[in-house]
Design a protein around this motif. Structure first.
Motif, PDB file in Angstrom:
ATOM      1  N   VAL A 124      -0.618   9.946  -7.354  1.00 20.01           N
ATOM      2  CA  VAL A 124      -0.048   8.687  -7.849  1.00 20.01           C
ATOM      3  C   VAL A 124      -1.079   7.957  -8.717  1.00 20.01           C
ATOM      4  N   VAL A 125      -2.297   7.872  -8.209  1.00 20.20           N
ATOM      5  CA  VAL A 125      -3.366   7.159  -8.916  1.00 20.20           C
ATOM      6  C   VAL A 125      -3.734   7.894 -10.215  1.00 20.20           C
ATOM      7  N   GLU A 126      -3.783   9.220 -10.098  1.00 21.94           N
ATOM      8  CA  GLU A 126      -4.110  10.062 -11.254  1.00 21.94           C
ATOM      9  C   GLU A 126      -3.130   9.837 -12.401  1.00 21.94           C
ATOM     10  N   HIS A 127      -1.881   9.548 -12.019  1.00 24.91           N
ATOM     11  CA  HIS A 127      -0.835   9.325 -13.026  1.00 24.91           C
ATOM     12  C   HIS A 127      -0.989   7.960 -13.709  1.00 24.91           C
ATOM     13  N   GLY A 128      -1.842   7.121 -13.142  1.00 19.10           N
ATOM     14  CA  GLY A 128      -2.072   5.803 -13.752  1.00 19.10           C
ATOM     15  C   GLY A 128      -1.386   4.648 -13.036  1.00 19.10           C
ATOM     16  N   VAL A 129      -0.775   4.928 -11.880  1.00 21.75           N
ATOM     17  CA  VAL A 129      -0.119   3.843 -11.139  1.00 21.75           C
ATOM     18  C   VAL A 129      -1.196   3.075 -10.362  1.00 21.75           C
ATOM     19  N   GLU A 130      -1.220   1.747 -10.554  1.00 20.11           N
ATOM     20  CA  GLU A 130      -2.167   0.918  -9.795  1.00 20.11           C
ATOM     21  C   GLU A 130      -1.682   0.848  -8.355  1.00 20.11           C
ATOM     22  N   ALA A 131      -2.437   1.417  -7.421  1.00 25.84           N
ATOM     23  CA  ALA A 131      -1.927   1.486  -6.044  1.00 25.84           C
ATOM     24  C   ALA A 131      -3.053   1.483  -5.015  1.00 25.84           C
ATOM     25  N   ARG A 132      -2.676   1.151  -3.794  1.00 25.63           N
ATOM     26  CA  ARG A 132      -3.598   1.184  -2.659  1.00 25.63           C
ATOM     27  C   ARG A 132      -2.911   1.952  -1.535  1.00 25.63           C
ATOM     28  N   LEU A 133      -3.726   2.625  -0.705  1.00 27.85           N
ATOM     29  CA  LEU A 133      -3.174   3.358   0.444  1.00 27.85           C
ATOM     30  C   LEU A 133      -3.717   2.752   1.729  1.00 27.85           C
ATOM     31  N   LEU A 134      -2.799   2.400   2.634  1.00 25.78           N
ATOM     32  CA  LEU A 134      -3.220   1.873   3.943  1.00 25.78           C
ATOM     33  C   LEU A 134      -2.924   2.927   5.001  1.00 25.78           C
ATOM     34  N   MET A 135      -3.958   3.364   5.676  1.00 31.48           N
ATOM     35  CA  MET A 135      -3.831   4.403   6.705  1.00 31.48           C
ATOM     36  C   MET A 135      -3.929   3.721   8.067  1.00 31.48           C
ATOM     37  N   VAL A 136      -2.831   3.739   8.821  1.00 33.72           N
ATOM     38  CA  VAL A 136      -2.791   3.036  10.107  1.00 33.72           C
ATOM     39  C   VAL A 136      -2.772   4.050  11.243  1.00 33.72           C
ATOM     40  N   GLY A 137      -3.652   3.852  12.213  1.00 30.71           N
ATOM     41  CA  GLY A 137      -3.722   4.763  13.360  1.00 30.71           C
ATOM     42  C   GLY A 137      -5.094   5.415  13.427  1.00 30.71           C
ATOM     43  N   VAL A 157       1.836   3.414   2.535  1.00 30.69           N
ATOM     44  CA  VAL A 157       1.393   3.314   3.932  1.00 30.69           C
ATOM     45  C   VAL A 157       1.674   4.617   4.677  1.00 30.69           C
ATOM     46  N   HIS A 158       0.753   4.951   5.575  1.00 30.69           N
ATOM     47  CA  HIS A 158       0.977   6.054   6.513  1.00 30.69           C
ATOM     48  C   HIS A 158       0.606   5.544   7.902  1.00 30.69           C
ATOM     49  N   VAL A 159       1.446   5.850   8.885  1.00 27.72           N
ATOM     50  CA  VAL A 159       1.158   5.460  10.273  1.00 27.72           C
ATOM     51  C   VAL A 159       1.307   6.692  11.150  1.00 27.72           C
ATOM     52  N   SER A 160       0.286   7.021  11.929  1.00 28.25           N
ATOM     53  CA  SER A 160       0.417   8.138  12.871  1.00 28.25           C
ATOM     54  C   SER A 160      -0.759   8.146  13.839  1.00 28.25           C
ATOM     55  N   ASN A 161      -0.763   9.183  14.680  1.00 28.31           N
ATOM     56  CA  ASN A 161      -1.899   9.352  15.591  1.00 28.31           C
ATOM     57  C   ASN A 161      -2.923  10.350  15.020  1.00 28.31           C
ATOM     58  N   PHE A 162      -2.833  10.622  13.758  1.00 25.33           N
ATOM     59  CA  PHE A 162      -3.837  11.413  13.021  1.00 25.33           C
ATOM     60  C   PHE A 162      -4.154  12.757  13.678  1.00 25.33           C
ATOM     61  N   ARG A 163      -3.126  13.352  14.314  1.00 24.11           N
ATOM     62  CA  ARG A 163      -3.336  14.713  14.821  1.00 24.11           C
ATOM     63  C   ARG A 163      -3.077  15.685  13.681  1.00 24.11           C
ATOM     64  N   GLU A 164      -3.471  16.944  13.896  1.00 25.61           N
ATOM     65  CA  GLU A 164      -3.380  17.939  12.831  1.00 25.61           C
ATOM     66  C   GLU A 164      -1.966  18.022  12.251  1.00 25.61           C
ATOM     67  N   VAL A 165      -0.979  17.940  13.188  1.00 23.63           N
ATOM     68  CA  VAL A 165       0.415  18.096  12.809  1.00 23.63           C
ATOM     69  C   VAL A 165       0.869  17.024  11.791  1.00 23.63           C
ATOM     70  N   LYS A 166       0.173  15.908  11.742  1.00 25.23           N
ATOM     71  CA  LYS A 166       0.560  14.805  10.849  1.00 25.23           C
ATOM     72  C   LYS A 166       0.081  15.024   9.412  1.00 25.23           C
ATOM     73  N   ARG A 167      -0.798  15.978   9.222  1.00 32.75           N
ATOM     74  CA  ARG A 167      -1.314  16.326   7.896  1.00 32.75           C
ATOM     75  C   ARG A 167      -1.829  15.095   7.135  1.00 32.75           C
ATOM     76  N   VAL A 168      -2.737  14.374   7.773  1.00 32.18           N
ATOM     77  CA  VAL A 168      -3.246  13.144   7.146  1.00 32.18           C
ATOM     78  C   VAL A 168      -4.062  13.376   5.867  1.00 32.18           C
ATOM     79  N   PRO A 169      -4.828  14.482   5.751  1.00 30.88           N
ATOM     80  CA  PRO A 169      -5.520  14.668   4.468  1.00 30.88           C
ATOM     81  C   PRO A 169      -4.511  14.807   3.322  1.00 30.88           C
TER      82      PRO A 169
END
Ligand code: GMT
Length: 378
Positions: free
Chosen positions: A223-236, A202-214
């Motif tokens: 993580v996914v590339e390594h083979g871990v089954e995962a999901r990402l939730l982007m909040v904000g 999970v990531h939570v922020s106001n998605f400004r540049e300083v938060k480095r959301v990309p």
């Protein structure tokens, strides 16, 4: 006490802290007046001794930008005079500390014993406050405050480094309601977002540049590339959301990433999280990380600003050099694939978050108000 609290009403951390402090002070039987240009996002419950004062901006054909700082000073002066405020506590220096100074000047002797407390939060010092367009006014206004607090040791030092401050700056760290931010597992919700026992980042922020959301997406990709089954939730939401969405497309992970937009009850999402990512380029404290830790979520953050005062490397999560995506990815994989390590860090995260408990820090602010007021009357 009759206490005035001034803040920005948005989802940012300073508004959250100001509103939670107001609610905590009201619980302790103080009369609290909140001043802002809109109802703060976290002012979502009714409390008899909390009054919200919306600062009204009259427009006029000559004003391209109506002077909010003057309208605010006007409301402040009225509240000091008619609501008999014992203290006026402003959050975020610009323009709140300046308006408070002006209000006090307007009232003269009548307000001489009413302390103005300014709490410095972040970009009011590190970005916009240091901008040459505002710096001298910010410097002056902080020095004119009767009490000054900063949310971390880092911010205190940065303030002394960037400004010519003649006052003692007291560090009073941010806090969370540990009853609200605690893990309340919801298997159904987890299964909806992450079917088949996939891990949740999970990531939570106001998605400004300083938060480095990309970069959040890039770490997730590792993580996914390594083979871990995962999901990402982007909040904000915010200016860099599109860049983050594009990064998902570029890395081919869009089917595993959900952008949930702004959410009121982040604790529900944090409660199904296995890992919290905060790769910010500047962060004086990192309240979002603390909220995650309250919900027993280990944190991977950049090793900058006040983050090391919240997230302890190797104990509550990991810290990596700024923009070191490989480092963040490796630690994420380590945590998500080692059950024992994860469980230990999750417990440590919660334990550390308990040190930043709201009730205790509300008392610290109360004591500080009294101390500053006593200084004015002696
Ligand atoms: O400066 C901002 O990003 C806004 C500011 C706010 O008003 O929300 O956030 C700062 O204050 C928060 C609460 O004290 C801290 O948790 C954040 O770390 C801090 N943000 C930055 O320093 C970028």
């Amino acid at each position: 006490m009759n206490i005035g609290i001034v803040c920005y009403p948005t989802f940012g951390g300073s508004g959250v802290i100001a509103t939670e402090l107001a609610k905590g002070l009201a619980e302790n039987d103080h009369q609290v007046h909140i001043l802002s240009y809109a109802r703060p996002a976290r002012l979502d419950t009714f409390q008899t001794n909390v009054t919200f004062h919306e600062v009204d901006l009259s427009s006029y054909p000559l004003f391209e930008y109506p002077p909010y700082d003057l309208a605010l000073a006007n409301v402040m002066a009225s509240l000091i005079q008619y609501e008999k405020l014992d203290v006026l506590h402003v959050h975020y220096a610009i323009p709140h500390a300046t308006s408070a100074y002006l209000a006090k000047q307007i009232l003269g002797e009548m307000a001489a014993q009413v302390p103005i407390i300014t709490t410095l939060h972040g970009t009011d010092i590190t970005v916009v406050g240091s901008d040459p367009s505002y710096k001298r006014v910010v410097d002056f206004s902080i020095n004119q405050s009767d009490g000054v607090t900063a949310v971390s040791e880092y911010l205190k030092e940065e303030t002394y480094r960037r400004f010519d401050i003649q006052k003692e700056i007291r560090v009073i760290p941010n806090f969370i309601d540990i009853e609200r931010f605690k893990r309340n597992s919801n298997r159904t919700l987890k299964e909806k977002f992450a079917p088949g026992g996939s891990k949740v980042l999970v990531h939570v922020s106001n998605f400004r540049e300083v938060k480095r959301v990309p970069e959040v997406v890039s770490v997730f990709h590792k993580v996914v590339e390594h083979g871990v089954e995962a999901r990402l939730l982007m909040v904000g939401d915010g200016p860099d959301r599109k860049k983050a969405e594009q990064r998902c497309r570029d890395l081919g992970v869009c089917d595993k990433v959900r952008f949930l937009g702004k959410q009121e009850h982040v604790e529900e999402i944090l409660s199904i999280a296995d890992l919290f990512l905060i790769p910010s380029g500047s962060e004086t404290f990192g309240l979002a990380a603390l909220e995650a830790m309250g919900c027993s979520v280990p944190v991977i953050s950049s090793d900058i600003g006040g983050l090391p005062e919240v997230n302890i490397h190797g104990e509550t999560g990991y810290l990596c050099d700024l923009d070191d995506i490989d480092c963040m990815g490796e630690y994420a994989i380590k945590l998500l694939t080692d059950k024992k390590l994860h469980s230990k860090m999750a417990k440590n995260a919660r334990k550390r978050a308990e040190k930043f408990e709201l009730k205790r820090l509300v008392t610290v602010y109360e004591e500080y108000y009294k101390e500053v007021a006593a200084g004015l009357s002696s």
